[in-house]
Design an enzyme around this catalytic site. Structure first.
Site, PDB file in Angstrom:
ATOM      1  CG  ASP A  84     -20.058 -26.080  25.811  1.00  0.00           C
ATOM      2  OD1 ASP A  84     -19.070 -26.525  26.228  1.00  0.00           O
ATOM      3  OD2 ASP A  84     -21.759 -26.248  26.110  1.00  0.00           O
TER       4      ASP A  84
ATOM      5  CD  GLU B 277     -26.346 -35.142   3.567  1.00  0.00           C
ATOM      6  OE1 GLU B 277     -26.663 -33.421   2.734  1.00  0.00           O
ATOM      7  OE2 GLU B 277     -27.216 -35.411   4.128  1.00  0.00           O
TER       8      GLU B 277
END
Length: 566
Positions: free
Chosen positions: A207, A281
């Protein structure tokens, strides 16, 4: 699920409080979402994006977060979230959740500690507290205005009862902005990202991704008179004025920004490079999608360079009127800008912050983003012509290469709910502008599922946090399911054909020889013809695969789009 799924995905936005209510309290919830996932699987979407469901006082419908790592009791609990996520994954649907990093709720533990602290304290350093201007410090630190109207600064009362510092809130006064120059803030959001990634979410819609970083010194700024005052939910930088006939012109697509010191600062890119490394990751191609209300498209593309976000919402496309020349221009500019950085273009026509496109595309007067529509608004369209144009616009959008976003209820042809009672409205914009702007409630009304059921199947009771109009009964999902020509059938067929012909991974070729009022293109084996004019046009050779409305033999009527086999 294919590699780099996000490049071609059809992603369906769920606004949790208005999607499905399992417990009958009038507020949608996570269990309600779980109960309706089969309908979304049948629709043919690839992923869902959930607007905020975190702990929140709900002063801005959950975009005021008090705890980023828990579920608001209105929506359920973490076990309900885990059950929803597991069910979605079992159905082959990925799950993206909203992240709100620009600001928190004023009920967040950090902000409460800041109020209890003193000027210069570590607690206040997490937010943007400043001394006021003027001899007694009783004037705001600068002239910035809130997206929701009024000043962007609120003065606090110090613990000893004296008037004190001011804090920045680009949105409501209950949404204080974080200070992203503070490493403690950055580390906290790394923790939040890992919390949800460890639970198995497939990504985040960020957002106000153009916010967070403000220009050094927080200088005064006066927006251009003809544009939106801010970005994000309440206004679009460079909002497009109408021409003399009241029809919006196409947005600018140059390579210059609007210069606002609170949007699109270079420092945001460092944050997203850090987040991208963190997401990389994790297995399974977790993604970041930017809500970045910045002009122009080449600037938006900076959010999706190879080491930053995966996607950015294409608001230039959303803002483009139903006009063939404007559509060709913005489609070309989108493919060029995003393609230049190796990112897919995204396409979107509706979301929880904008007037639903079944209404918006046929409004004949200027309606700046965030102002909303109500009974006193000018240029309101009739429903049937608006829906006809919206269906044609959707059929064009879903034929374009890249990723498409759909907003809950648009597959039912839901229009903006214009005639909400004043006392039912809840958008902060309505209150902060003393009713001058209607805000976004009209696109957030709970959606209908079964026309003869209480609350039209939204929940087991008649309760709904915003009142539903009587016409919802005829637009309910069960009234459209399996009905040839229904809007639901159109979406289902378009998504199936889009997948079968790999249109999301295709290449666009413009087709010559059509009137200026027609958008004609080829994407792989599919020819698409969209008539934005007032006169019918002849279709080229080929079997008709899809039409947004009835055809007259080989003639394509106005405000209609057809797909043909090349």
């Amino acid at each position: 699920m294919t590699s780099e799924w996000w490049r071609t995905a059809a992603i369906y936005q769920i606004y949790p409080r208005s999607f499905a209510d399992a417990n009958g309290d009038g507020m949608g919830d996570l269990a309600g979402i779980t109960s309706r996932l089969g309908d979304l699987q049948d629709l043919g979407i690839d992923a869902i994006w959930l607007s905020p469901f975190y702990t929140s006082p709900q002063r801005d419908a959950g975009y005021d977060v008090a705890d980023y790592c828990d579920v608001d009791p209105r929506f359920g609990n973490l076990a309900d979230f885990d059950a929803m996520l597991a069910e979605a994954h079992a159905r082959g649907i990925r799950v993206i959740i909203d992240l709100v990093p620009n600001h928190s709720s004023d009920e967040h533990a950090w902000f409460q500690a800041a109020l209890a602290g003193s000027a210069g304290s570590a607690e206040r350093a997490r937010y943007l507290f400043r001394e006021g201007r003027g001899p007694a410090g009783d004037e705001p630190p600068n002239n910035w205005e809130s997206v929701f109207g009024g000043p962007a600064w609120t003065r606090v009362v110090e613990p000893d009862g004296s008037p004190g510092q001011w804090y920045l809130h680009l949105f409501d006064s209950s949404q204080p902005d974080f200070d992203w120059t503070n490493e403690e803030v950055r580390e906290e959001f790394r923790r939040i990202l890992r919390f949800w990634l460890d639970r198995g979410v497939d990504g985040f819609r960020v957002d106000v991704a153009h916010g967070m970083v403000k220009a050094d010194g927080l200088p005064d700024y006066t927006p251009p008179a003809e544009g939106g005052s801010m970005g994000g939910a309440g206004g679009v930088p460079g909002a497009v004025p109408p021409d003399e006939a009241g029809v919006p012109l196409e947005p600018e697509i140059s390579d210059e920004g609007d210069g606002a010191p609170y949007w699109g600062q270079d420092g945001v890119h460092e944050i997203y490079r850090d987040w991208r490394a963190l997401l990389d990751e994790y297995p399974g191609e977790r993604i970041l999608a930017a809500e970045a209300w910045v002009d122009p498209l080449p600037r938006v593309a900076k959010w999706v360079r190879s080491d930053e976000m995966h996607q950015a919402f294409n608001f230039a496309y959303l803002e483009t009127p139903w006009d063939a020349a404007a559509l060709r221009r913005v489609i070309d500019a989108s493919l060029d800008a995003f393609g230049a950085v190796g990112a897919p273009s995204t396409w979107v026509l509706s979301n929880h912050d904008v007037v639903r496109h079944a209404t918006r595309l046929s409004v004949t007067e200027a309606n700046p983003q965030g102002h909303g529509l109500g009974p006193r608004s000018k240029g309101l369209p009739e429903y049937a012509p608006g829906l006809r144009r919206a269906r044609a616009a959707t059929a064009l959008m879903l034929a374009l290469p890249g990723s498409s976003y759909l907003y809950q209820g648009e597959e039912l042809g839901l229009p903006e709910v214009i005639h909400l009672p004043d006392d039912a409205r809840q958008d902060p914009t309505w209150f902060r502008t003393d009713g001058e702007r209607y805000g976004r409630d009209g696109c957030r009304v709970p959606i209908p599922w079964e026309g003869a059921e209480p609350s039209y199947g939204f929940g087991p009771t008649d309760a709904a946090w915003l009142p539903q109009p009587a016409e919802w009964a005829s637009l309910a999902r069960d009234a459209q399911r399996g009905i040839p020509g229904s809007t639901l059938s159109l979406y289902r067929d378009a998504l199936r054909l889009r997948r079968e012909h790999a249109l999301g991974a295709g290449t666009l070729e413009w087709l010559p020889g059509f009137p200026d009022s027609v958008v004609a293109l080829r994407n792989g084996p599919v020819v698409v013809v969209a008539n934005t004019g007032t006169s019918p046009v002849e279709l080229p050779a080929g079997d008709v695969l899809l039409a947004s409305g009835p055809l007259d033999g080989r003639t394509l009527p106005h405000d209609t789009t057809a797909w043909l086999r090349a």
